[in-house]
Design a protein around this motif. Structure first.
Motif, PDB file in Angstrom:
ATOM      1  N   UNK A 225       0.788  -1.260   0.001  1.00 20.14           N
ATOM      2  CA  UNK A 225       0.136   0.017   0.113  1.00 20.14           C
ATOM      3  C   UNK A 225       0.823   1.441   0.127  1.00 20.14           C
ATOM      4  N   UNK A 226       1.923   1.316   0.592  1.00 17.58           N
ATOM      5  CA  UNK A 226       2.928   2.239   0.921  1.00 17.58           C
ATOM      6  C   UNK A 226       3.525   2.866  -0.454  1.00 17.58           C
ATOM      7  N   UNK A 227       3.322   2.066  -1.402  1.00 16.88           N
ATOM      8  CA  UNK A 227       3.940   2.423  -2.952  1.00 16.88           C
ATOM      9  C   UNK A 227       3.015   3.675  -3.601  1.00 16.88           C
ATOM     10  N   UNK A 228       1.596   3.500  -2.980  1.00 14.20           N
ATOM     11  CA  UNK A 228       0.699   4.242  -3.625  1.00 14.20           C
ATOM     12  C   UNK A 228       0.031   5.300  -2.529  1.00 14.20           C
ATOM     13  N   UNK A 229       0.306   5.135  -1.087  1.00 20.24           N
ATOM     14  CA  UNK A 229      -0.255   5.869  -0.196  1.00 20.24           C
ATOM     15  C   UNK A 229       0.836   6.180   0.900  1.00 20.24           C
TER      16      UNK A 229
ATOM     17  N   UNK B  49      -3.199   4.557   6.502  1.00 25.11           N
ATOM     18  CA  UNK B  49      -2.599   5.263   5.316  1.00 25.11           C
ATOM     19  C   UNK B  49      -3.644   6.493   5.154  1.00 25.11           C
ATOM     20  N   UNK B  50      -3.295   7.663   4.771  1.00 26.79           N
ATOM     21  CA  UNK B  50      -4.132   8.856   4.272  1.00 26.79           C
ATOM     22  C   UNK B  50      -3.894   9.180   2.817  1.00 26.79           C
ATOM     23  N   UNK B  51      -4.835   9.537   2.205  1.00 27.70           N
ATOM     24  CA  UNK B  51      -4.797  10.108   0.833  1.00 27.70           C
ATOM     25  C   UNK B  51      -5.792  11.101   0.773  1.00 27.70           C
ATOM     26  N   UNK B  52      -5.858  11.719  -0.630  1.00 32.68           N
ATOM     27  CA  UNK B  52      -6.795  12.844  -0.690  1.00 32.68           C
ATOM     28  C   UNK B  52      -8.253  12.098  -0.774  1.00 32.68           C
TER      29      UNK B  52
END
Length: 265
Positions: A141-145, A220-223
């Motif tokens: 997941x960390x690759x994208x978030x 994980x946090x994203x937009x």
């Protein structure tokens, strides 16, 4: 042919489960235990171990001299982990270690001994298969978030903070994530430690309470979205399939492996 096993730390919560697992697993043979007390007694004389007739040693070296041993399962305390591994290597025994607190220098030096002796070794911050999958999924997941914080919760008898699992998770994430400082660049802590410990910009928070066993969530946090990957060990039996896997795997390798994620495909 049975794998001859010694368990160090049999009276601890993990140790008790390991003794039961080894005693009930076909192809495993418990030949002795190493404890800080009860020298010379049989384990079955200690409360909670009815019918398990193996000798108790307080001296690991003497145990290895007296018994033919293939694998040491060490579930003691961080202060003893390295010493016990060195004693095992010196006696041709392959260690499977569940204690934490090893430094990168410890691991490098112990790996050199392992390879020099041609003896496999495994250090596992967490033996729960689900926890290993949690770490692997978090790395994916960390690759994208890349904005992430870790909250780990354990029983109030645990000595180290953060947990070895939390640190290992952060290390795995850091392999695919560029280091970045998270949160407001001008943030201040009105209470020291409120934002948790920092590892390459990630924050790790430790909770210690009675009633907990071992729990971790990676957030994980994203937009416009968040993703939470969580694992809970609600009973210490959850660790035993991983211990069994580690014992079976350590016989097939000739180096030190840190983390079961390298064993699980």
């Amino acid at each position: 042919m049975s794998v001859k096993i010694v368990v160090a730390g049999p009276r601890g919560n993990m140790g008790k489960e390991a003794v039961k697992m080894v005693s009930s697993t076909e192809g495993f043979q418990l030949v002795a235990v190493v404890d800080s007390r009860h020298e010379g007694m049989s384990l079955q004389e200690v409360e909670g171990f009815h019918g398990i007739d193996v000798p108790i040693y307080t001296d690991m070296q003497k145990c290895f001299e007296d018994k033919d041993v293939d694998v040491l399962i060490d579930l003691t305390a961080p202060a003893f982990g390295r010493k016990h591994m060195e004693t095992a290597f010196a006696n041709g025994v392959r260690p499977v270690v569940g204690t934490t607190g090893f430094t990168e220098t410890d691991i490098t030096e112990l790996r050199a001994i392992s390879e020099d002796k041609g003896l496999g070794a495994i250090i596992a911050p967490n033996f729960a298969i689900g926890a290993i999958l949690m770490m692997k999924f978090s790395q994916m997941a960390a690759k994208y978030m890349p904005d992430v914080e870790i909250i780990e919760r354990h029983h109030d008898r645990k000595l180290d903070a953060p947990s070895g699992t939390a640190l290992k998770t952060a290390q795995l994430i850091s392999e695919v994530r560029e280091q970045k400082k998270q949160g407001n660049p001008n943030e201040t802590e009105e209470l020291q430690g409120a934002r948790g410990g920092e590892f390459e910009g990630m924050r790790i928070h430790s909770v210690r309470l009675p009633g907990l066993v071992a729990h971790q969530e990676v957030i994980f946090g994203g937009v416009g979205q968040t993703l939470t990957i969580r694992h809970d060990s609600i009973d210490r039996t959850s660790f035993m399939p991983g211990v069994k896997l580690a014992v079976e795997s350590v016989l097939k390798i000739d180096t030190l492996v840190y983390g079961l994620e390298h064993i699980i495909e």
